[in-house]
Design a protein around this motif. Sequence first.
Motif, mmCIF file in Angstrom:
data_model
loop_
_atom_site.group_PDB
_atom_site.id
_atom_site.type_symbol
_atom_site.label_atom_id
_atom_site.label_comp_id
_atom_site.label_asym_id
_atom_site.label_seq_id
_atom_site.Cartn_x
_atom_site.Cartn_y
_atom_site.Cartn_z
ATOM 1 N N ARG A 84 38.799 36.569 30.712
ATOM 2 C CA ARG A 84 39.503 35.604 31.036
ATOM 3 C C ARG A 84 40.329 35.401 29.325
ATOM 4 O O ARG A 84 39.630 34.705 28.296
ATOM 5 C CB ARG A 84 39.239 34.398 31.420
ATOM 6 C CG ARG A 84 40.152 33.325 31.356
ATOM 7 C CD ARG A 84 41.326 33.493 32.010
ATOM 8 N NE ARG A 84 41.321 33.038 33.040
ATOM 9 C CZ ARG A 84 42.549 32.904 33.943
ATOM 10 N NH1 ARG A 84 43.662 33.438 33.444
ATOM 11 N NH2 ARG A 84 42.775 33.690 35.537
ATOM 12 N N SER A 120 47.106 35.850 33.575
ATOM 13 C CA SER A 120 47.263 34.960 34.486
ATOM 14 C C SER A 120 49.065 35.759 34.577
ATOM 15 O O SER A 120 49.575 35.376 33.625
ATOM 16 C CB SER A 120 47.029 33.510 35.004
ATOM 17 O OG SER A 120 45.440 33.836 35.683
ATOM 18 N N ILE A 152 46.623 38.592 36.989
ATOM 19 C CA ILE A 152 46.057 37.942 38.256
ATOM 20 C C ILE A 152 46.861 37.512 38.928
ATOM 21 O O ILE A 152 47.957 36.563 38.324
ATOM 22 C CB ILE A 152 45.030 36.486 38.113
ATOM 23 C CG1 ILE A 152 43.696 37.289 36.843
ATOM 24 C CG2 ILE A 152 44.870 35.764 38.947
ATOM 25 C CD1 ILE A 152 42.971 36.074 36.787
ATOM 26 N N LYS A 196 44.333 41.271 41.273
ATOM 27 C CA LYS A 196 43.770 40.274 41.064
ATOM 28 C C LYS A 196 44.772 39.739 42.068
ATOM 29 O O LYS A 196 45.550 38.941 41.567
ATOM 30 C CB LYS A 196 42.769 39.909 41.014
ATOM 31 C CG LYS A 196 42.265 38.297 41.271
ATOM 32 C CD LYS A 196 41.285 38.283 40.643
ATOM 33 C CE LYS A 196 40.737 36.377 41.458
ATOM 34 N NZ LYS A 196 39.933 35.703 39.877
ATOM 35 N N GLY A 219 39.452 31.989 46.861
ATOM 36 C CA GLY A 219 40.177 31.136 46.909
ATOM 37 C C GLY A 219 39.390 30.113 47.219
ATOM 38 O O GLY A 219 38.098 29.493 46.844
ATOM 39 N N ASP A 243 36.826 39.388 43.641
ATOM 40 C CA ASP A 243 36.251 38.626 42.147
ATOM 41 C C ASP A 243 36.783 37.414 42.655
ATOM 42 O O ASP A 243 37.687 36.422 42.847
ATOM 43 C CB ASP A 243 37.767 38.567 41.428
ATOM 44 C CG ASP A 243 37.744 38.421 40.141
ATOM 45 O OD1 ASP A 243 35.896 38.252 39.558
ATOM 46 O OD2 ASP A 243 38.200 38.167 39.080
ATOM 47 N N ARG A 246 34.788 30.706 44.443
ATOM 48 C CA ARG A 246 33.861 29.265 44.681
ATOM 49 C C ARG A 246 33.156 29.445 45.918
ATOM 50 O O ARG A 246 32.433 28.745 46.129
ATOM 51 C CB ARG A 246 35.049 28.549 45.024
ATOM 52 C CG ARG A 246 35.502 27.486 43.585
ATOM 53 C CD ARG A 246 37.421 27.072 44.110
ATOM 54 N NE ARG A 246 38.304 27.789 44.520
ATOM 55 C CZ ARG A 246 39.152 27.602 43.661
ATOM 56 N NH1 ARG A 246 39.199 26.528 44.285
ATOM 57 N NH2 ARG A 246 39.968 28.513 44.427
HETATM 58 C C1 R5P Z 1 41.907 31.951 38.632
HETATM 59 O O1 R5P Z 1 42.976 31.497 38.516
HETATM 60 C C2 R5P Z 1 40.629 31.573 38.812
HETATM 61 O O2 R5P Z 1 40.984 33.117 37.989
HETATM 62 C C3 R5P Z 1 39.923 31.981 38.818
HETATM 63 O O3 R5P Z 1 38.770 33.218 38.937
HETATM 64 C C4 R5P Z 1 39.972 32.859 40.555
HETATM 65 O O4 R5P Z 1 40.944 31.639 41.523
HETATM 66 C C5 R5P Z 1 38.603 33.461 41.952
HETATM 67 O O5 R5P Z 1 38.069 32.621 42.194
HETATM 68 P P1 R5P Z 1 38.020 31.987 43.557
HETATM 69 O O6 R5P Z 1 37.499 33.074 43.954
HETATM 70 O O7 R5P Z 1 37.208 30.675 43.399
HETATM 71 O O8 R5P Z 1 39.486 31.399 43.857
#
Ligand code: R5P
Length: 283
Positions: A84, A120, A152, A196, A219, A243, A246
């Motif tokens: 990142r 992003s 992203i 993404k 998410g 990718d 959480r």
């Molecule tokens: C957010 O900007 C990040 O790039 C996270 O890596 C992305 O949201 C993916 O992670 P999660 O599966 O937790 O949403």
Amino acid sequence: MNFGQLSWGKTNRLAQIFRPNKKGEHHTVMLAVDHPYFYGPTTGLIDPRKTILPIVPYADAISPAKGTLEYCLDPLIPTPVILRVTGGNSILRREELSDEHIITSIEEALKLNAVGVSISVYIDTEHQSQTIKNLGKLANEAGKYDLLVLGITAVGAKLEEKVKGEGGKGDKDFDPGKYFAHAGRIIQENGANIVKTYFCENFEQVREGIQVPIVIAGGKKIPEKDALEFTFRAIQAGVEGVDMGRNIFQADKPVAMIQAVKSIVHEEKTVEKAFEIYNDLKQ
Ligand code: R5P
């Protein structure tokens, strides 16, 4: 998967991330752990040395920011890294989330042995133009060294309300499929080698509108079976992988969860079978 007509270096880096199944189709399960770059100490990543080290060996790639990579991850683990490189924001100022800049240089990414960089892009927000320019600049720099660029589709505060309807403020006229197709294609056109995005209803138009590989973000944390369900539906809709953050590292049993997700992505397991795998591994 469409490797396109990329250089040898980019093609080889894509092949390190997207692994072939028995049929020779390439897919990926990336582990997203970049959240602290704007969330601070995120649940599940408060001390990544204690929480994510057992999960990393199961991931096809990891996507951390520089701090987690340098201070928490073992350099002896050979998992490819997508670093990142944008930031400049904090969740404490939600209204300014889209105000991102390139923070980490391509030279830093090379020194950290990343195979690619992530950024992003906030389409239809106040900082749309700035974040597309960030992408163009990053793609030009990354291209000099054949590093991959993962773009992203970021949802800022305004779009989060429309997309997810948080606080009951959802916009019923908002068409997520149309938005994610629009945003993802702009991200592709401005230099991303991987897009993404988020899974949504009418995902066909997103897949159709984007030709580079697509990976799905997870998410917010939802029940494990529901996360497996949308993973399955996304793979059925033709994405190349996930990718996911959480919904893996905040799962009741993260090591079991990443293996269940992999069983769908790489082995074409059904949701029922993957959930069974999750429950078996939990023991
Ligand atoms: C957010 O900007 C990040 O790039 C996270 O890596 C992305 O949201 C993916 O992670 P999660 O599966 O937790 O949403």
